[in-house]
Scaffold this motif. Structure first.
Motif, PDB file in Angstrom:
ATOM      1  N   ASN A  66       4.194   0.614  -8.690  1.00  0.00           N
ATOM      2  CA  ASN A  66       4.042  -0.312  -9.726  1.00  0.00           C
ATOM      3  C   ASN A  66       2.564  -0.320 -10.109  1.00  0.00           C
ATOM      4  OD1 ASN A  66       3.084  -1.741  -7.570  1.00  0.00           O
ATOM      5  ND2 ASN A  66       4.413  -3.482  -7.697  1.00  0.00           N
ATOM      6  N   ASP A  67       1.685   0.668  -9.666  1.00  0.00           N
ATOM      7  CA  ASP A  67       0.287   0.646 -10.072  1.00  0.00           C
ATOM      8  C   ASP A  67      -0.208   1.849 -10.587  1.00  0.00           C
ATOM      9  OD1 ASP A  67       0.268   2.281  -7.776  1.00  0.00           O
ATOM     10  OD2 ASP A  67      -0.817   0.835  -6.328  1.00  0.00           O
ATOM     11  N   GLY A  68       0.720   2.926 -10.680  1.00  0.00           N
ATOM     12  CA  GLY A  68       0.389   4.154 -11.297  1.00  0.00           C
ATOM     13  C   GLY A  68      -0.358   5.137 -10.487  1.00  0.00           C
ATOM     14  N   PHE A  69      -0.582   4.802  -9.365  1.00  0.00           N
ATOM     15  CA  PHE A  69      -1.193   5.770  -8.376  1.00  0.00           C
ATOM     16  C   PHE A  69       0.019   6.808  -7.748  1.00  0.00           C
ATOM     17  CE2 PHE A  69      -4.399   2.210  -7.779  1.00  0.00           C
ATOM     18  CZ  PHE A  69      -5.253   2.697  -8.772  1.00  0.00           C
ATOM     19  N   LYS A  70      -0.490   7.984  -7.767  1.00  0.00           N
ATOM     20  CA  LYS A  70       0.295   9.156  -7.278  1.00  0.00           C
ATOM     21  C   LYS A  70       0.224   9.367  -5.889  1.00  0.00           C
ATOM     22  CE  LYS A  70       1.958  10.129 -11.478  1.00  0.00           C
ATOM     23  NZ  LYS A  70       3.094   9.714 -11.840  1.00  0.00           N
ATOM     24  N   SER A  71      -0.713   8.882  -5.098  1.00  0.00           N
ATOM     25  CA  SER A  71      -0.884   9.327  -3.872  1.00  0.00           C
ATOM     26  C   SER A  71      -1.654   7.918  -3.047  1.00  0.00           C
ATOM     27  CB  SER A  71      -1.854  10.481  -3.392  1.00  0.00           C
ATOM     28  OG  SER A  71      -3.136  10.081  -3.750  1.00  0.00           O
ATOM     29  N   LEU A  72      -1.468   8.127  -1.705  1.00  0.00           N
ATOM     30  CA  LEU A  72      -2.265   6.836  -0.875  1.00  0.00           C
ATOM     31  C   LEU A  72      -3.860   7.116  -0.907  1.00  0.00           C
ATOM     32  CD1 LEU A  72       0.032   7.014   2.279  1.00  0.00           C
ATOM     33  CD2 LEU A  72       0.129   5.415   0.434  1.00  0.00           C
ATOM     34  N   SER A  73      -4.211   8.452  -0.989  1.00  0.00           N
ATOM     35  CA  SER A  73      -5.582   8.499  -1.124  1.00  0.00           C
ATOM     36  C   SER A  73      -6.229   8.200  -2.461  1.00  0.00           C
ATOM     37  CB  SER A  73      -6.307   9.756  -1.042  1.00  0.00           C
ATOM     38  OG  SER A  73      -5.462  10.770  -1.859  1.00  0.00           O
ATOM     39  N   GLU A  74      -5.684   8.262  -3.448  1.00  0.00           N
ATOM     40  CA  GLU A  74      -5.980   7.675  -4.740  1.00  0.00           C
ATOM     41  C   GLU A  74      -5.838   6.025  -4.848  1.00  0.00           C
ATOM     42  OE1 GLU A  74      -4.570   8.161  -9.404  1.00  0.00           O
ATOM     43  OE2 GLU A  74      -3.533   9.317  -8.034  1.00  0.00           O
ATOM     44  N   ARG A  75      -4.630   5.477  -4.321  1.00  0.00           N
ATOM     45  CA  ARG A  75      -4.577   4.042  -4.186  1.00  0.00           C
ATOM     46  C   ARG A  75      -5.650   3.416  -3.023  1.00  0.00           C
ATOM     47  NH1 ARG A  75       0.528   4.042  -2.966  1.00  0.00           N
ATOM     48  NH2 ARG A  75       1.101   3.772  -5.047  1.00  0.00           N
ATOM     49  N   ALA A  76      -6.018   4.226  -2.349  1.00  0.00           N
ATOM     50  CA  ALA A  76      -7.230   3.640  -1.249  1.00  0.00           C
ATOM     51  C   ALA A  76      -8.479   3.743  -1.866  1.00  0.00           C
ATOM     52  CB  ALA A  76      -7.146   4.510  -0.143  1.00  0.00           C
ATOM     53  N   SER A  77      -8.707   4.823  -2.556  1.00  0.00           N
ATOM     54  CA  SER A  77      -9.992   4.966  -3.369  1.00  0.00           C
ATOM     55  C   SER A  77     -10.289   4.068  -4.467  1.00  0.00           C
ATOM     56  CB  SER A  77     -10.210   6.393  -3.934  1.00  0.00           C
ATOM     57  OG  SER A  77      -9.306   6.588  -4.767  1.00  0.00           O
ATOM     58  N   ASN A  78      -9.341   3.444  -5.079  1.00  0.00           N
ATOM     59  CA  ASN A  78      -9.176   2.398  -6.010  1.00  0.00           C
ATOM     60  C   ASN A  78      -9.117   0.951  -5.323  1.00  0.00           C
ATOM     61  OD1 ASN A  78      -9.575   3.754  -8.610  1.00  0.00           O
ATOM     62  ND2 ASN A  78      -7.830   4.956  -7.741  1.00  0.00           N
ATOM     63  N   PHE A 112       0.861  -1.225   0.236  1.00  0.00           N
ATOM     64  CA  PHE A 112      -0.123   0.084   0.056  1.00  0.00           C
ATOM     65  C   PHE A 112       0.841   1.254   0.096  1.00  0.00           C
ATOM     66  CE2 PHE A 112      -2.559   3.226   2.091  1.00  0.00           C
ATOM     67  CZ  PHE A 112      -3.693   3.206   1.271  1.00  0.00           C
ATOM     68  N   VAL A 113       2.096   1.310   0.899  1.00  0.00           N
ATOM     69  CA  VAL A 113       2.880   2.475   1.157  1.00  0.00           C
ATOM     70  C   VAL A 113       4.015   2.371   0.109  1.00  0.00           C
ATOM     71  CG1 VAL A 113       4.178   3.833   2.451  1.00  0.00           C
ATOM     72  CG2 VAL A 113       2.113   3.059   3.228  1.00  0.00           C
ATOM     73  N   GLN A 114       3.930   2.882  -1.327  1.00  0.00           N
ATOM     74  CA  GLN A 114       4.988   2.552  -2.161  1.00  0.00           C
ATOM     75  C   GLN A 114       5.724   4.006  -2.513  1.00  0.00           C
ATOM     76  OE1 GLN A 114       3.418   1.258  -5.826  1.00  0.00           O
ATOM     77  NE2 GLN A 114       2.231  -0.413  -4.788  1.00  0.00           N
ATOM     78  N   SER A 115       7.009   4.050  -2.683  1.00  0.00           N
ATOM     79  CA  SER A 115       7.702   5.273  -2.842  1.00  0.00           C
ATOM     80  C   SER A 115       7.419   5.450  -4.406  1.00  0.00           C
ATOM     81  CB  SER A 115       9.224   5.307  -2.760  1.00  0.00           C
ATOM     82  OG  SER A 115       9.740   4.002  -3.524  1.00  0.00           O
ATOM     83  N   ASP A 116       7.662   6.905  -4.787  1.00  0.00           N
ATOM     84  CA  ASP A 116       7.072   7.266  -6.190  1.00  0.00           C
ATOM     85  C   ASP A 116       8.231   6.365  -7.079  1.00  0.00           C
ATOM     86  OD1 ASP A 116       5.409   9.105  -5.220  1.00  0.00           O
ATOM     87  OD2 ASP A 116       6.759  10.684  -5.434  1.00  0.00           O
ATOM     88  N   GLU A 117       9.555   6.144  -6.801  1.00  0.00           N
ATOM     89  CA  GLU A 117      10.319   5.726  -7.558  1.00  0.00           C
ATOM     90  C   GLU A 117       9.973   4.020  -7.767  1.00  0.00           C
ATOM     91  OE1 GLU A 117      11.915   6.971  -4.489  1.00  0.00           O
ATOM     92  OE2 GLU A 117      11.940   8.718  -5.389  1.00  0.00           O
ATOM     93  N   ARG A 118       9.450   3.474  -7.026  1.00  0.00           N
ATOM     94  CA  ARG A 118       9.153   2.226  -7.053  1.00  0.00           C
ATOM     95  C   ARG A 118       7.456   1.758  -7.226  1.00  0.00           C
ATOM     96  NH1 ARG A 118      12.742  -1.534  -5.338  1.00  0.00           N
ATOM     97  NH2 ARG A 118      11.172  -2.938  -4.743  1.00  0.00           N
TER      98      ARG A 118
END
Length: 100
Positions: free
Chosen positions: A70-82, A62-68
């Motif tokens: 692998n799902d294309g989401f730019k923020s944690l909120s975007e990752r959570a909402s999807n 869930f917590v990925q660095s920008d450099e790594r």
């Protein structure tokens, strides 16, 4: 989900030869050392190494660095909402920790 009732503390000891496991950016990336000259590795560094290793093994992180990322989401909120599983858990108010 059950409530977290037990706290677990642990220590990790490892050796590194001819490497810099946790460079200090404020000191020219020199190794971090304590007053006795022993190397130190921060908890944040250890967590990052564990996340990176799990991600390399194909686990979803869930917590990925920008450099790594692998799902294309730019923020944690975007990752959570999807995330369908997270949405299902948050719909059940009995499992919502922030609602307590």
């Amino acid at each position: 989900m059950t409530a977290f009732t037990n706290k677990v503390d642990f220590a990790v000891i490892f050796t590194v030869n001819k490497a810099n496991p946790n460079g200090d950016p404020l000191s020219g990336n020199q190794p971090r050392i304590d007053f006795k000259g022993f190397g130190e590795v921060s908890d944040v560094c250890i967590k990052r190494k564990i996340r990176n290793r799990l991600q390399d093994m194909g686990e979803n992180i869930f917590v990925q660095s920008d450099e790594r990322s692998n799902d294309g989401f730019k923020s944690l909120s975007e990752r959570a909402s999807n995330n369908k599983e997270l949405k299902a858990v948050l719909k059940d108010r009995s499992l919502c920790f922030s609602c307590l």
